[in-house]
Design a protein around this motif. Structure first.
Motif, PDB file in Angstrom:
ATOM      1  N   GLU A 183      -5.174 -11.154   3.662  1.00 28.80           N
ATOM      2  CA  GLU A 183      -4.642 -12.676   4.711  1.00 28.80           C
ATOM      3  C   GLU A 183      -3.196 -13.180   3.942  1.00 28.80           C
ATOM      4  OE1 GLU A 183      -6.161 -14.279   7.051  1.00 28.80           O
ATOM      5  OE2 GLU A 183      -7.426 -12.238   7.589  1.00 28.80           O
ATOM      6  N   ASP A 184      -3.302 -13.285   2.889  1.00 29.99           N
ATOM      7  CA  ASP A 184      -2.159 -14.196   1.814  1.00 29.99           C
ATOM      8  C   ASP A 184      -0.754 -13.288   1.203  1.00 29.99           C
ATOM      9  OD1 ASP A 184      -2.901 -16.351   3.281  1.00 29.99           O
ATOM     10  OD2 ASP A 184      -4.682 -17.000   1.123  1.00 29.99           O
ATOM     11  N   ASP A 185      -1.323 -11.819   0.969  1.00 26.66           N
ATOM     12  CA  ASP A 185      -0.351 -10.805  -0.118  1.00 26.66           C
ATOM     13  C   ASP A 185      -1.046  -9.866   0.597  1.00 26.66           C
ATOM     14  OD1 ASP A 185      -2.602 -10.547  -0.694  1.00 26.66           O
ATOM     15  OD2 ASP A 185      -2.576 -10.534  -2.813  1.00 26.66           O
ATOM     16  N   ALA A 186      -0.189  -8.419   0.224  1.00 26.56           N
ATOM     17  CA  ALA A 186       0.636  -7.319   0.249  1.00 26.56           C
ATOM     18  C   ALA A 186       0.334  -6.512  -1.394  1.00 26.56           C
ATOM     19  CB  ALA A 186       1.283  -7.024   1.222  1.00 26.56           C
ATOM     20  N   VAL A 187      -0.337  -5.397  -1.689  1.00 28.79           N
ATOM     21  CA  VAL A 187      -0.734  -4.998  -2.288  1.00 28.79           C
ATOM     22  C   VAL A 187      -0.055  -3.184  -2.296  1.00 28.79           C
ATOM     23  CG1 VAL A 187      -1.622  -3.374  -4.602  1.00 28.79           C
ATOM     24  CG2 VAL A 187      -1.968  -5.471  -3.624  1.00 28.79           C
ATOM     25  N   LEU A 188       1.420  -2.809  -2.778  1.00 28.60           N
ATOM     26  CA  LEU A 188       2.223  -1.277  -2.516  1.00 28.60           C
ATOM     27  C   LEU A 188       1.695  -0.601  -3.716  1.00 28.60           C
ATOM     28  CD1 LEU A 188       3.704   0.801  -0.883  1.00 28.60           C
ATOM     29  CD2 LEU A 188       5.678  -0.480  -1.750  1.00 28.60           C
ATOM     30  N   ALA A 189       1.207   0.688  -3.823  1.00 29.95           N
ATOM     31  CA  ALA A 189       0.812   1.401  -4.744  1.00 29.95           C
ATOM     32  C   ALA A 189       1.382   2.212  -4.538  1.00 29.95           C
ATOM     33  CB  ALA A 189      -0.279   1.063  -5.289  1.00 29.95           C
ATOM     34  N   PHE A 190       1.414   3.253  -5.877  1.00 28.38           N
ATOM     35  CA  PHE A 190       2.735   4.276  -6.116  1.00 28.38           C
ATOM     36  C   PHE A 190       2.870   5.019  -6.793  1.00 28.38           C
ATOM     37  CE2 PHE A 190       5.332   0.900  -6.825  1.00 28.38           C
ATOM     38  CZ  PHE A 190       6.354   1.164  -7.706  1.00 28.38           C
ATOM     39  N   SER A 191       3.205   6.713  -7.106  1.00 25.61           N
ATOM     40  CA  SER A 191       2.994   7.066  -8.039  1.00 25.61           C
ATOM     41  C   SER A 191       4.487   7.081  -8.204  1.00 25.61           C
ATOM     42  CB  SER A 191       2.599   8.138  -8.236  1.00 25.61           C
ATOM     43  OG  SER A 191       2.497   8.963  -7.477  1.00 25.61           O
ATOM     44  N   SER A 192       5.120   7.625  -7.970  1.00 24.46           N
ATOM     45  CA  SER A 192       7.003   8.440  -7.821  1.00 24.46           C
ATOM     46  C   SER A 192       7.905   7.254  -6.909  1.00 24.46           C
ATOM     47  CB  SER A 192       6.877   9.417  -7.244  1.00 24.46           C
ATOM     48  OG  SER A 192       6.660   9.595  -5.876  1.00 24.46           O
ATOM     49  N   ALA A 193       9.495   7.187  -7.548  1.00 28.06           N
ATOM     50  CA  ALA A 193      10.318   6.533  -6.448  1.00 28.06           C
ATOM     51  C   ALA A 193      10.217   7.037  -5.033  1.00 28.06           C
ATOM     52  CB  ALA A 193      11.460   6.748  -7.138  1.00 28.06           C
ATOM     53  N   ALA A 194       9.598   8.050  -4.483  1.00 31.96           N
ATOM     54  CA  ALA A 194       9.702   8.659  -2.719  1.00 31.96           C
ATOM     55  C   ALA A 194       8.511   7.669  -2.088  1.00 31.96           C
ATOM     56  CB  ALA A 194       9.669   9.780  -3.322  1.00 31.96           C
ATOM     57  N   GLY A 195       7.445   7.644  -3.217  1.00 31.01           N
ATOM     58  CA  GLY A 195       6.342   6.985  -2.413  1.00 31.01           C
ATOM     59  C   GLY A 195       6.478   5.452  -2.453  1.00 31.01           C
ATOM     60  N   LYS A 196       7.421   5.069  -3.603  1.00 31.75           N
ATOM     61  CA  LYS A 196       8.524   3.420  -2.926  1.00 31.75           C
ATOM     62  C   LYS A 196       8.475   3.170  -2.383  1.00 31.75           C
ATOM     63  CE  LYS A 196      10.260  -0.121  -5.921  1.00 31.75           C
ATOM     64  NZ  LYS A 196      10.605  -0.405  -7.610  1.00 31.75           N
ATOM     65  N   PHE A 197       9.782   3.812  -1.637  1.00 31.38           N
ATOM     66  CA  PHE A 197      11.093   3.923  -0.736  1.00 31.38           C
ATOM     67  C   PHE A 197      10.009   3.993   0.610  1.00 31.38           C
ATOM     68  CE2 PHE A 197      13.567   5.648   2.789  1.00 31.38           C
ATOM     69  CZ  PHE A 197      14.551   5.086   2.139  1.00 31.38           C
ATOM     70  N   TYR A 198       8.433   5.205   0.469  1.00 28.77           N
ATOM     71  CA  TYR A 198       8.107   4.980   1.887  1.00 28.77           C
ATOM     72  C   TYR A 198       7.660   4.025   2.004  1.00 28.77           C
ATOM     73  CZ  TYR A 198       9.431  10.020   1.535  1.00 28.77           C
ATOM     74  OH  TYR A 198      10.481  11.357   2.171  1.00 28.77           O
ATOM     75  N   GLY A 199       7.136   3.223   0.972  1.00 28.63           N
ATOM     76  CA  GLY A 199       6.141   2.677   1.159  1.00 28.63           C
ATOM     77  C   GLY A 199       6.533   1.172   1.378  1.00 28.63           C
ATOM     78  N   LEU A 200       7.745   0.916   1.233  1.00 31.73           N
ATOM     79  CA  LEU A 200       8.702  -0.059   0.833  1.00 31.73           C
ATOM     80  C   LEU A 200       9.462  -0.235   2.811  1.00 31.73           C
ATOM     81  CD1 LEU A 200      10.516  -0.611  -1.834  1.00 31.73           C
ATOM     82  CD2 LEU A 200       8.677  -2.198  -1.072  1.00 31.73           C
ATOM     83  N   GLN A 201       9.662   0.904   3.411  1.00 30.29           N
ATOM     84  CA  GLN A 201       9.849   0.731   4.403  1.00 30.29           C
ATOM     85  C   GLN A 201       8.726   0.713   5.801  1.00 30.29           C
ATOM     86  OE1 GLN A 201      13.212   1.336   5.079  1.00 30.29           O
ATOM     87  NE2 GLN A 201      13.304   1.561   3.428  1.00 30.29           N
ATOM     88  N   THR A 202       7.769   0.941   4.962  1.00 31.74           N
ATOM     89  CA  THR A 202       6.577   0.717   6.166  1.00 31.74           C
ATOM     90  C   THR A 202       6.039  -0.596   6.252  1.00 31.74           C
ATOM     91  OG1 THR A 202       6.151   2.789   5.620  1.00 31.74           O
ATOM     92  CG2 THR A 202       3.990   1.094   6.852  1.00 31.74           C
ATOM     93  N   PHE A 203       6.747  -1.438   5.091  1.00 33.13           N
ATOM     94  CA  PHE A 203       6.453  -2.664   4.586  1.00 33.13           C
ATOM     95  C   PHE A 203       7.135  -3.630   5.915  1.00 33.13           C
ATOM     96  CE2 PHE A 203       6.836  -7.226   2.568  1.00 33.13           C
ATOM     97  CZ  PHE A 203       5.532  -7.036   2.717  1.00 33.13           C
TER      98      PHE A 203
END
Length: 65
Positions: A45-65
């Motif tokens: 409702e008020d926040d989002a959590v992006l969990a990842f294990s590598s720089a690539a996962g972080k990148f893909y998650g941020l692109q989706t967000f």
């Protein structure tokens, strides 16, 4: 409605509610249990959590967000 997301997520849950979240509401978490290029994006409702294990996962998650 067709949704095209790459890499393919394990699960997508769509809801009728629409919310606007800003990057300040995004919490980043490192999780070694996630595949190297994978990520988990949970939007509440008020926040989002992006969990990842590598720089690539972080990148893909941020692109989706």
């Amino acid at each position: 409605m067709a949704v095209m997301i790459l890499p393919y997520p394990n699960e997508i849950t769509l809801s009728e509610k629409r919310r606007v979240l800003q990057e300040s509401n995004l919490r980043l978490e490192h999780d070694d249990a996630i595949e190297p290029e994978g990520y988990r994006l949970q939007i509440g409702e008020d926040d989002a959590v992006l969990a990842f294990s590598s720089a690539a996962g972080k990148f893909y998650g941020l692109q989706t967000f």
